[in-house]
Design a protein around this motif. Structure first.
Motif, PDB file in Angstrom:
ATOM      1  N   GLU A 122      -4.633   6.574  -1.981  1.00 45.41           N
ATOM      2  CA  GLU A 122      -3.953   5.355  -1.568  1.00 45.41           C
ATOM      3  C   GLU A 122      -4.086   4.306  -2.678  1.00 45.41           C
ATOM      4  O   GLU A 122      -5.162   4.115  -3.237  1.00 45.41           O
ATOM      5  CB  GLU A 122      -4.554   4.822  -0.278  1.00 45.41           C
ATOM      6  CG  GLU A 122      -3.814   3.645   0.285  1.00 45.41           C
ATOM      7  CD  GLU A 122      -4.381   3.201   1.632  1.00 45.41           C
ATOM      8  OE1 GLU A 122      -3.583   2.861   2.511  1.00 45.41           O
ATOM      9  OE2 GLU A 122      -5.612   3.201   1.782  1.00 45.41           O
ATOM     10  N   LYS A 152       0.864  -1.176   0.000  1.00 42.03           N
ATOM     11  CA  LYS A 152       0.000   0.000   0.000  1.00 42.03           C
ATOM     12  C   LYS A 152       0.901   1.227   0.000  1.00 42.03           C
ATOM     13  O   LYS A 152       1.886   1.277   0.726  1.00 42.03           O
ATOM     14  CB  LYS A 152      -0.875   0.035   1.258  1.00 42.03           C
ATOM     15  CG  LYS A 152      -2.047  -0.913   1.207  1.00 42.03           C
ATOM     16  CD  LYS A 152      -2.723  -1.116   2.542  1.00 42.03           C
ATOM     17  CE  LYS A 152      -3.449   0.056   3.074  1.00 42.03           C
ATOM     18  NZ  LYS A 152      -4.265  -0.258   4.250  1.00 42.03           N
ATOM     19  N   PHE A 153       0.564   2.194  -0.835  1.00 41.00           N
ATOM     20  CA  PHE A 153       1.319   3.451  -0.830  1.00 41.00           C
ATOM     21  C   PHE A 153       0.414   4.573  -1.313  1.00 41.00           C
ATOM     22  O   PHE A 153      -0.647   4.335  -1.887  1.00 41.00           O
ATOM     23  CB  PHE A 153       2.596   3.352  -1.681  1.00 41.00           C
ATOM     24  CG  PHE A 153       2.380   2.986  -3.122  1.00 41.00           C
ATOM     25  CD1 PHE A 153       2.139   3.948  -4.078  1.00 41.00           C
ATOM     26  CD2 PHE A 153       2.433   1.661  -3.530  1.00 41.00           C
ATOM     27  CE1 PHE A 153       1.945   3.612  -5.404  1.00 41.00           C
ATOM     28  CE2 PHE A 153       2.247   1.308  -4.859  1.00 41.00           C
ATOM     29  CZ  PHE A 153       2.008   2.289  -5.792  1.00 41.00           C
ATOM     30  N   LEU A 154       0.829   5.794  -1.049  1.00 35.58           N
ATOM     31  CA  LEU A 154       0.101   6.980  -1.481  1.00 35.58           C
ATOM     32  C   LEU A 154       0.777   7.568  -2.706  1.00 35.58           C
ATOM     33  O   LEU A 154       2.007   7.658  -2.750  1.00 35.58           O
ATOM     34  CB  LEU A 154       0.075   8.040  -0.382  1.00 35.58           C
ATOM     35  CG  LEU A 154      -0.855   7.780   0.794  1.00 35.58           C
ATOM     36  CD1 LEU A 154      -0.611   8.811   1.884  1.00 35.58           C
ATOM     37  CD2 LEU A 154      -2.294   7.842   0.357  1.00 35.58           C
ATOM     38  N   SER A 178      -3.994  13.441  -3.352  1.00 34.12           N
ATOM     39  CA  SER A 178      -3.340  12.140  -3.228  1.00 34.12           C
ATOM     40  C   SER A 178      -4.396  11.054  -3.033  1.00 34.12           C
ATOM     41  O   SER A 178      -5.530  11.333  -2.659  1.00 34.12           O
ATOM     42  CB  SER A 178      -2.361  12.137  -2.057  1.00 34.12           C
ATOM     43  OG  SER A 178      -3.040  12.348  -0.844  1.00 34.12           O
ATOM     44  N   ARG A 226      -9.991   4.086  -2.669  1.00 36.12           N
ATOM     45  CA  ARG A 226      -8.630   3.652  -2.922  1.00 36.12           C
ATOM     46  C   ARG A 226      -8.541   3.173  -4.372  1.00 36.12           C
ATOM     47  O   ARG A 226      -9.552   2.910  -5.004  1.00 36.12           O
ATOM     48  CB  ARG A 226      -8.243   2.519  -1.975  1.00 36.12           C
ATOM     49  CG  ARG A 226      -8.218   2.952  -0.525  1.00 36.12           C
ATOM     50  CD  ARG A 226      -7.819   1.801   0.379  1.00 36.12           C
ATOM     51  NE  ARG A 226      -7.769   2.241   1.758  1.00 36.12           N
ATOM     52  CZ  ARG A 226      -8.757   2.050   2.626  1.00 36.12           C
ATOM     53  NH1 ARG A 226      -9.851   1.418   2.268  1.00 36.12           N
ATOM     54  NH2 ARG A 226      -8.641   2.484   3.863  1.00 36.12           N
TER      55      ARG A 226
END
Length: 133
Positions: A27, A7-9, A25, A68
């Motif tokens: 996720e 998981k990253f932004l 931004s 997301r």
């Protein structure tokens, strides 16, 4: 059973953000072979499914479900070698741009299945091609 998961932004490029606003931004969730394709600081193009998920925990919800992006493909910008336009496309774009009625032609071509509404089509076209730069 274990599987690769990351998981990253990501955020929009600061130079592409609207003037005076903080870049947005979101996720991103990557699984299997997409995990570890993106490292911190990399500029990437992510293709995926935009999906809402309920918040973790709790017996009730406030109705706000954060969205997301479930990644289906990640491409590093520096690895992109394919030009977005081929020479025929550029030639045709320049040919249309040289016409005196280029804007009217594009406005008429906008939503061709809808007859009339020339001013509405022109306004929508200006919104699409307008920018801050």
């Amino acid at each position: 059973v274990y599987k690769d998961y990351q998981k990253f932004l990501i955020q929009e490029a600061p130079e592409a953000a609207p003037a005076g606003q903080i870049p947005r931004s979101i996720e991103v969730i990557c699984e299997d072979d997409l995990a570890d394709k993106a490292k911190p600081g990399d500029r990437v193009q992510v293709t995926g499914v935009y999906k809402s998920f309920p918040k973790n925990g709790g017996d009730f919800t406030d109705g706000i479900w954060p969205a997301r992006l479930i990644a289906t493909n990640i491409t590093l910008i520096k690895d992109m070698t394919e030009a977005p336009f081929v020479s025929d496309d550029v030639k045709n774009i320049k040919m249309v741009a040289a016409r005196k009625d280029a804007f009217e032609l594009l406005a008429r071509s906008f939503a061709p299945s809808i007859c009339g509404h020339e001013k509405v089509k022109a306004g929508l076209l200006l919104q699409m091609i307008g920018g801050t730069e």
